[in-house]
Scaffold this motif. Structure first.
Motif, short mmCIF file in Angstrom:
data_model
loop_
_atom_site.label_atom_id
_atom_site.label_comp_id
_atom_site.label_asym_id
_atom_site.label_seq_id
_atom_site.Cartn_x
_atom_site.Cartn_y
_atom_site.Cartn_z
N VAL A 127 -2.06 -0.12 -3.07
CA VAL A 127 -3.27 -0.53 -2.38
C VAL A 127 -2.94 -1.52 -1.27
CG1 VAL A 127 -5.39 -1.84 -2.64
CG2 VAL A 127 -4.81 -0.06 -4.30
N ALA A 128 -2.16 -2.53 -1.59
CA ALA A 128 -1.82 -3.57 -0.62
C ALA A 128 -0.31 -3.60 -0.47
CB ALA A 128 -2.34 -4.92 -1.10
N THR A 129 0.17 -4.37 0.52
CA THR A 129 1.62 -4.46 0.68
C THR A 129 2.20 -5.58 -0.18
OG1 THR A 129 1.28 -5.84 2.63
CG2 THR A 129 1.66 -3.50 3.00
N ARG A 130 1.33 -6.42 -0.74
CA ARG A 130 1.87 -7.44 -1.63
C ARG A 130 0.86 -7.75 -2.74
NH1 ARG A 130 -0.20 -12.58 -1.22
NH2 ARG A 130 -1.40 -13.12 0.63
N ASP A 131 1.36 -8.31 -3.83
CA ASP A 131 0.48 -8.77 -4.90
C ASP A 131 -0.38 -9.91 -4.37
OD1 ASP A 131 1.79 -6.98 -6.46
OD2 ASP A 131 2.81 -8.46 -7.71
N VAL B 153 -10.89 -6.58 -3.42
CA VAL B 153 -9.77 -5.70 -3.08
C VAL B 153 -9.53 -4.70 -4.21
CG1 VAL B 153 -7.29 -5.65 -2.56
CG2 VAL B 153 -8.71 -7.52 -1.69
N ALA B 154 -9.27 -3.45 -3.85
CA ALA B 154 -9.03 -2.41 -4.85
C ALA B 154 -7.80 -2.75 -5.68
CB ALA B 154 -8.85 -1.06 -4.17
N ASN B 155 -7.83 -2.29 -6.92
CA ASN B 155 -6.76 -2.59 -7.87
C ASN B 155 -6.07 -1.28 -8.25
OD1 ASN B 155 -5.41 -2.99 -10.37
ND2 ASN B 155 -6.67 -4.79 -10.79
N ALA C 253 -3.99 -0.54 -10.51
CA ALA C 253 -3.94 -0.26 -11.95
C ALA C 253 -5.26 0.35 -12.41
CB ALA C 253 -3.65 -1.54 -12.73
N PRO D 81 -2.31 -6.77 -8.82
CA PRO D 81 -1.10 -6.03 -8.45
C PRO D 81 -1.33 -5.20 -7.18
CG PRO D 81 -1.79 -5.54 -10.73
CD PRO D 81 -2.91 -6.27 -10.06
#
Lengths: 455, 455
Positions: B206-210, B219-221, B223, B317
């Motif tokens: 989803v993102a480039t970092r935790d 923000v989408a998760n 997991a 994550p």
């Protein structure tokens, strides 16, 4: 005493502050793993003593030491400020994604990098040193107390007992909490509350050992059981499906809604920082603000089962675990929600899944019209030459409710941090210029708070 | 030549066999991680040469060496048997659950412990050495070929190409596959087929970092996305929900159903071995047999996202991955099912989840009335003094279809292993008595097969 003189002294002492911070960051203090906590607490105490703050450990069974510090103004009518901080840090994992050793406190391009540098060791150093500076120039504008704990990152399990047993000692006219600072556009931000939290680990165990996955046709799979159970906890529309979950959620007042509308939120900057293209569907503007400030959440923080290394391993796992972080808002009650979660799992046939509570605390929120809020806003203007943003609540959580609700102490977050600090993530960092400016901001707040309406 | 004399020779050479096996187990050969494969292949080749088997590497680009071995009977009308084996092993993880080093080949209480000892290194040593024994006594009852690959545990990705390019070289009248042996009650078991497999890794990013989990409201998760996607793949009733998944499943014939009914299955022993109280609801007796032999399955072999260490970490994550093992039965087609899976995910709004194929192969099955089946059954009776159990299919999978379907070579599993061998799990082991008895069983099978209806 002239506050401008004090600010000049802080500027002069900037190198000392950076050096002290480096020393504190280099001492790992990971509460989730019980690493280095007593050592770090001792270091904080030493630093307090060295600054002229009388300090002691308060021991609560099972907890790393609470560091309590106290120093009085010479004035008999002085009011009292208490600083809340924590010396523990998040685990540095995944370590391989850091650009430098998370406990090396490396300085690059005006920033110090390290686990805990921003959350929350910078504030500790900042506050000890501003007190020291006041004392060097003659006196403090108000009495100051410190309470520094070592379990914030695991949900402050012993802070409630501490607060109950030491209500008098912790008594103050206002509390300056950890974790305030500048937002994405360098605007000072005053935060009036924190979300609560219920952090649980769900564990499914089916067999006593892993098996060949060919047995998948006959033997239950704990990973599937967790997947199915989790899909009953939150729907794809992000709504939590546990009956009664939203029952006690307190609606925002008109004043709070107004403050929320006035609060800027740099959506594009946040997205760019995280590397996400979009927020959740439909979440932007006022909805995004309400989501961050007023929405209960359910986040899977971790999920582990079976083989997850490179390539394929045909294994039927015997266990699975998921870590879930439920953020709570006023007036949700963690105990009640925990029971609701357990009943919900049992109702859907997942009573065999073990629910272990790793952290729970209520949300806390300070009223908009408290004096400490006005002082912090005025001090922000003096320090940064611009109006502060008032944030009703952090999207994060903390045990602020113990002060706002139990001890009836209005509490705000102001300090040294920055929106791009990467708290809890690899390459956590602190901008050293904000470190020093933030120290002056808090000092000015004390000065203003001490002057107004003395007792 | 007298087969009894040969069996005595095998008994006499038992210590040599154990020593050779120990040597082979001590050479790690983990295909999922690309560890030690060429070294292990070379060792197998050396052992063949030393036994009088002409051997060579067959190279297929991107694959570790295939070891091909061949030795002819002096008789011109001799039939040909081919042995299929693999020298690669599963990863030893979780290593901490082993009672001894997985590559130390430790012997305790008549068993050798080690990763791959049972799956499938014992068969390799057994077969090389029974050929050697025949040669020492004068001649082989039939021509023998060996094909030993190094990628079975990751789904034999290059075996199809090998089989296509070397159809003549692999030609035989029957194939003795890997992995047969004794069941839970020490009954010899002849297995006539293997399930197919489609092993995929599902990845959500989803993102480039935790990020800090307080952003979970916005923000989408990944997991959660995987959890929701997986809950669309298999329901709580264990039915796979992907449209068309069961379309090509070939029903069992009346003869096969009869064989299935006659096949004993030690439910209590299997449960005790795994440490499970119950099989899946309603799965026992004939249903359990049908599930193991005839049911497509979907097993989560691994799931990883975020922080899964001790304690709590409040992280959102940025990535999540799940490894899923779909077992297939005749005549399901992996390529077609892969497309169905991808369409299904896209249909439910999970088109962003990446599907990486780690292994795919069809199911294979040999007919009940093949001559090699009768010979193996008779040899089992001679070796163990009791009737063999005929199993229509292993619950496990393997590329047997390349032999049964493509090369039209009837194939069976008989050998040295045991139901409690713990293949793919910690403390994989081999009973040394069965190692030697199994070697005699296969030798007798060759002897009988060579005698009957010579070409």
């Amino acid at each position: 005493m002239n506050i401008e003189e004090l600010c000049r002294l802080i500027d002069k002492k900037a190198p000392d502050l950076v050096q002290s911070l480096s020393k504190l960051v280099k001492q790992p203090s990971i509460s989730a793993k019980g690493v280095g906590l007593v050592e770090c607490a001792s270091l904080v105490r030493e630093m307090m003593e060295e600054a002229g703050i009388k300090s002691e450990f308060i021991d609560i069974e099972g907890a790393p030491p609470f560091v309590f510090g106290e120093v009085k103004s010479k004035r008999h009518d002085a009011k009292t400020i208490i600083f809340y901080n924590h010396y523990d840090v998040q685990p540095p994992d995944p370590v391989e994604l850091w650009s430098s050793d998370p406990f090396a406190a490396e300085i690059r391009e005006g920033k110090m990098f390290g686990r805990g540098v921003s959350d929350n060791k910078a504030d500790i150093i900042s506050r000890i040193n501003l007190v020291k500076a006041f004392l060097e120039l003659g006196d403090l504008p108000c009495n100051v107390k410190f309470i520094v704990e070592g379990e914030e990152e695991i949900g402050s399990p012993h802070l409630p007992v501490l607060a109950e047993r030491n209500a008098e000692r912790l008594r103050a006219d206002a509390c300056i909490w950890e974790s305030g600072g500048l937002d994405e556009k360098e605007r000072p931000e005053i935060t009036l509350g924190m979300k609560g939290i219920l952090y649980v680990e769900l564990r499914s165990q089916v067999a006593t050992r892993d098996a060949h996955s060919s047995l998948g046709a006959a033997v239950a799979n704990p990973a599937w059981r967790l997947v199915w159970a989790l899909s009953k906890i939150k729907g794809e529309d992000e709504k939590i499906l546990i009956p009664g979950w939203y029952e006690d959620v307190k609606e925002l007042t008109d004043e709070e809604l107004k403050a929320l509308e006035e609060m800027p939120l740099e959506e594009e900057l946040i997205k760019a920082d995280l590397g996400v293209k979009e927020f959740l569907p439909g979440i932007s503007g006022m909805k995004l603000k309400r989501a961050l400030v007023g929405s209960p959440t359910a986040t899977i923080c971790g999920f582990q089962s079976g083989y997850t290394g490179p390539g394929s391993k045909t294994v039927l796992p015997s266990t699975a675990l998921a870590k879930i972080d439920f953020r709570l808002v006023p007036d949700q009650k963690p105990e009640k929600l925990l029971k609701a979660l357990e009943s919900h799992l049992a109702f859907h046939g997942f009573g065999d899944i073990e629910v272990c509570v790793l952290a729970k605390e209520e949300a806390g929120r300070t009223r908009l019209d408290e004096e400490i809020v006005h002082c912090a806003a005025e001090a922000a203007k003096q320090t940064y030459g611009r109006d502060a943003i008032i944030k009703l609540s952090s999207a994060g959580s903390g045990p602020m409710y113990l002060f706002t609700k139990r001890l009836k102490t209005p509490s705000i977050c102001i300090g040294c941090t920055h929106a791009f600090e990467r708290a809890h993530a690899p390459d956590e960092n602190l901008r050293l210029d904000i470190f020093i400016q933030g120290t002056k901001w808090v000092a000015r707040t004390l000065s203003l708070f001490g002057k107004q309406n003395q007792r």
